[in-house]
Enzyme design. Structure first.
Site, PDB file in Angstrom:
ATOM      1  N   SER A  62       1.071  -0.941   0.017  1.00  0.00           N
ATOM      2  CA  SER A  62      -0.075   0.076  -0.001  1.00  0.00           C
ATOM      3  C   SER A  62       0.931   1.097   0.088  1.00  0.00           C
ATOM      4  O   SER A  62       1.971   1.301   0.432  1.00  0.00           O
ATOM      5  CB  SER A  62      -0.970  -0.066   1.432  1.00  0.00           C
ATOM      6  N   TYR A 108      -1.625  -1.216  10.369  1.00  0.00           N
ATOM      7  CA  TYR A 108      -1.841  -1.546   9.163  1.00  0.00           C
ATOM      8  C   TYR A 108      -0.591  -0.979   8.587  1.00  0.00           C
ATOM      9  O   TYR A 108       0.059  -1.890   7.400  1.00  0.00           O
ATOM     10  CB  TYR A 108      -3.094  -0.716   8.271  1.00  0.00           C
TER      11      TYR A 108
HETATM   12  P1  NAD Z   1     -11.839  -6.197   0.430  1.00  0.00           P
HETATM   13  O1  NAD Z   1     -12.188  -6.223   1.933  1.00  0.00           O
HETATM   14  O2  NAD Z   1     -13.075  -5.558  -0.592  1.00  0.00           O
HETATM   15  O3  NAD Z   1     -11.372  -7.700  -0.127  1.00  0.00           O
HETATM   16  C1  NAD Z   1     -10.504  -8.266   0.588  1.00  0.00           C
HETATM   17  C2  NAD Z   1     -10.872  -9.863   0.499  1.00  0.00           C
HETATM   18  O4  NAD Z   1     -10.068 -10.585   1.303  1.00  0.00           O
HETATM   19  C3  NAD Z   1     -12.296 -10.243   1.145  1.00  0.00           C
HETATM   20  O5  NAD Z   1     -12.978 -10.976   0.171  1.00  0.00           O
HETATM   21  C4  NAD Z   1     -12.031 -10.947   2.318  1.00  0.00           C
HETATM   22  O6  NAD Z   1     -12.961 -11.987   2.551  1.00  0.00           O
HETATM   23  C5  NAD Z   1     -10.653 -11.619   2.130  1.00  0.00           C
HETATM   24  N1  NAD Z   1      -9.952 -12.119   3.145  1.00  0.00           N
HETATM   25  C6  NAD Z   1      -9.555 -11.492   4.261  1.00  0.00           C
HETATM   26  N2  NAD Z   1      -9.028 -12.322   5.235  1.00  0.00           N
HETATM   27  C7  NAD Z   1      -8.828 -13.554   4.387  1.00  0.00           C
HETATM   28  C8  NAD Z   1      -8.098 -14.659   4.933  1.00  0.00           C
HETATM   29  N3  NAD Z   1      -7.642 -14.878   5.910  1.00  0.00           N
HETATM   30  N4  NAD Z   1      -7.941 -15.706   3.788  1.00  0.00           N
HETATM   31  C9  NAD Z   1      -8.490 -15.549   2.534  1.00  0.00           C
HETATM   32  N5  NAD Z   1      -9.120 -14.485   2.265  1.00  0.00           N
HETATM   33  C10 NAD Z   1      -9.406 -13.580   3.276  1.00  0.00           C
HETATM   34  O7  NAD Z   1     -10.363  -5.330   0.415  1.00  0.00           O
HETATM   35  P2  NAD Z   1      -9.837  -4.506  -0.918  1.00  0.00           P
HETATM   36  O8  NAD Z   1      -9.943  -3.074  -0.587  1.00  0.00           O
HETATM   37  O9  NAD Z   1      -9.916  -5.302  -2.301  1.00  0.00           O
HETATM   38  O10 NAD Z   1      -8.179  -4.792  -0.572  1.00  0.00           O
HETATM   39  C11 NAD Z   1      -7.625  -5.916  -0.942  1.00  0.00           C
HETATM   40  C12 NAD Z   1      -6.075  -5.725  -0.662  1.00  0.00           C
HETATM   41  O11 NAD Z   1      -5.729  -4.410  -1.095  1.00  0.00           O
HETATM   42  C13 NAD Z   1      -5.875  -5.755   0.818  1.00  0.00           C
HETATM   43  O12 NAD Z   1      -4.591  -6.530   1.076  1.00  0.00           O
HETATM   44  C14 NAD Z   1      -5.616  -4.381   1.213  1.00  0.00           C
HETATM   45  O13 NAD Z   1      -4.728  -4.158   2.308  1.00  0.00           O
HETATM   46  C15 NAD Z   1      -4.774  -3.785  -0.251  1.00  0.00           C
HETATM   47  N6  NAD Z   1      -5.107  -2.419  -0.419  1.00  0.00           N
HETATM   48  C16 NAD Z   1      -6.117  -1.643  -0.526  1.00  0.00           C
HETATM   49  C17 NAD Z   1      -6.422  -0.396  -0.688  1.00  0.00           C
HETATM   50  C18 NAD Z   1      -7.911   0.213  -0.820  1.00  0.00           C
HETATM   51  O14 NAD Z   1      -7.818   1.528  -0.550  1.00  0.00           O
HETATM   52  N7  NAD Z   1      -8.846  -0.451  -0.806  1.00  0.00           N
HETATM   53  C19 NAD Z   1      -5.157   0.518  -0.789  1.00  0.00           C
HETATM   54  C20 NAD Z   1      -4.076  -0.171  -0.464  1.00  0.00           C
HETATM   55  C21 NAD Z   1      -4.112  -1.544  -0.280  1.00  0.00           C
END
Ligand code: NAD
Length: 257
Positions: A141, A154
């Protein structure tokens, strides 16, 4: 068809960025192994891919549990005989300043966001080493590069992932395996919607505030990150090794006035 004949495992592909990436990769010709902890959302991703005549397969697994990860990798190998790309996308949020943080919540964030990248990598790598080819994409991130309020746990995890990416790259370059990281800014997904609800009295106001710190003037969309992952998954990025790829609307390198 930039991913024709590639077998790609995406963790956390039931929602947000993972789901959007799974849909795009299938459209580009990949066979997509959709993983999620949550079977309902994972099944939905697969159903959407199949409706569009793509190839996908759901495997429920918890990326923090070694046994669960081992059986996921075995099932994927039994079905497709190889894994060309691993996208370690699953992750959770972690809020609070360090002195306030709940210790169980801290441990959970470390476990999902760090072990949840380490374990799938550890058990997929031997197959990639045998193939002498592979691409691993780790979800970091932009918070790995900048201080943001109330995100101690985080930011720790996402900084660790950037460091792990570089170490992995050095160790596996000789096997023709590339390891890169994606660093998104704020992308509007269920993850961010929950975080906003937990952290702010008025989430709509918070969105407006976040927009001002991104030069884009808008939050990112899951597809914006999916297109970056597509580049890293394809052989077009063959000269990219151990690198961070920023998809952040200018938040890291730009500054508003
Ligand atoms: P989201 O919550 O929409 O999707 C995350 C998915 O991961 C969910 O479907 C959840 O069920 C699954 N998950 C959680 N724990 C798990 C486990 N133990 N085993 C298997 N699956 C699991 O989130 P998102 O925003 O799409 O984020 C995805 C990634 O991107 C994350 O790593 C997040 O930290 C990173 N990220 C997101 C953002 C943002 O602004 N959305 C920014 C930077 C990084």
């Amino acid at each position: 068809m930039r991913l024709r004949e590639k077998v790609i495992l995406i963790t956390g592909a039931g929602s947000g960025i993972g789901k959007s990436t799974a849909l795009l990769f299938a459209k580009e010709g990949a066979s997509v192994i959709v993983n999620d902890l949550d079977s309902k959302s994972g099944d939905e991703t697969v159903a959407e891919i199949r409706e569009a005549n793509g190839e996908a397969f759901f495997i429920q697994a918890d990326v923090t549990d070694a046994k669960s990860v081992i059986s996921m990798v075995e099932e994927a190998i039994n079905k497709y005989k190889r894994i060309d790309v691993l996208f370690n996308n699953a992750g959770i949020s972690g809020i609070g300043k360090l002195h306030e943080v709940d210790l169980d919540a801290w441990d959970k964030t470390m476990n999902v966001n760090i072990n949840g990248v380490m374990l799938p990598s550890k058990f997929v790598l031997p197959y990639m080493m045998e193939q002498k080819k592979g691409s691993i994409i780790n979800m970091s991130s932009c918070i790995a590069e900048m201080g943001l309020a109330n995100r101690a746990s985080y930011s720790t995890t996402k900084g660790a992932i950037l460091a792990l990416t570089k170490s992995m790259q050095v160790d596996y370059a000789e096997y023709n395996i590339r390891v890169n990281a994606i660093l998104p800014g704020t992308i509007l997904t269920p993850f961010v919607e929950n975080y906003l609800k937990q952290s702010y009295e008025n989430p709509e106001e918070a969105i407006e505030q976040i927009k001002t710190r991104q030069l884009s003037g808008a939050l990112g969309k899951p597809e914006d990150v999916a297109f970056a992952a597509l580049f890293l998954a394809s052989d077009e990025s063959k000269f990219m090794m151990g690198s961070p790829l920023y998809i952040d609307g200018g938040v890291v390198f730009g500054k508003n006035a």
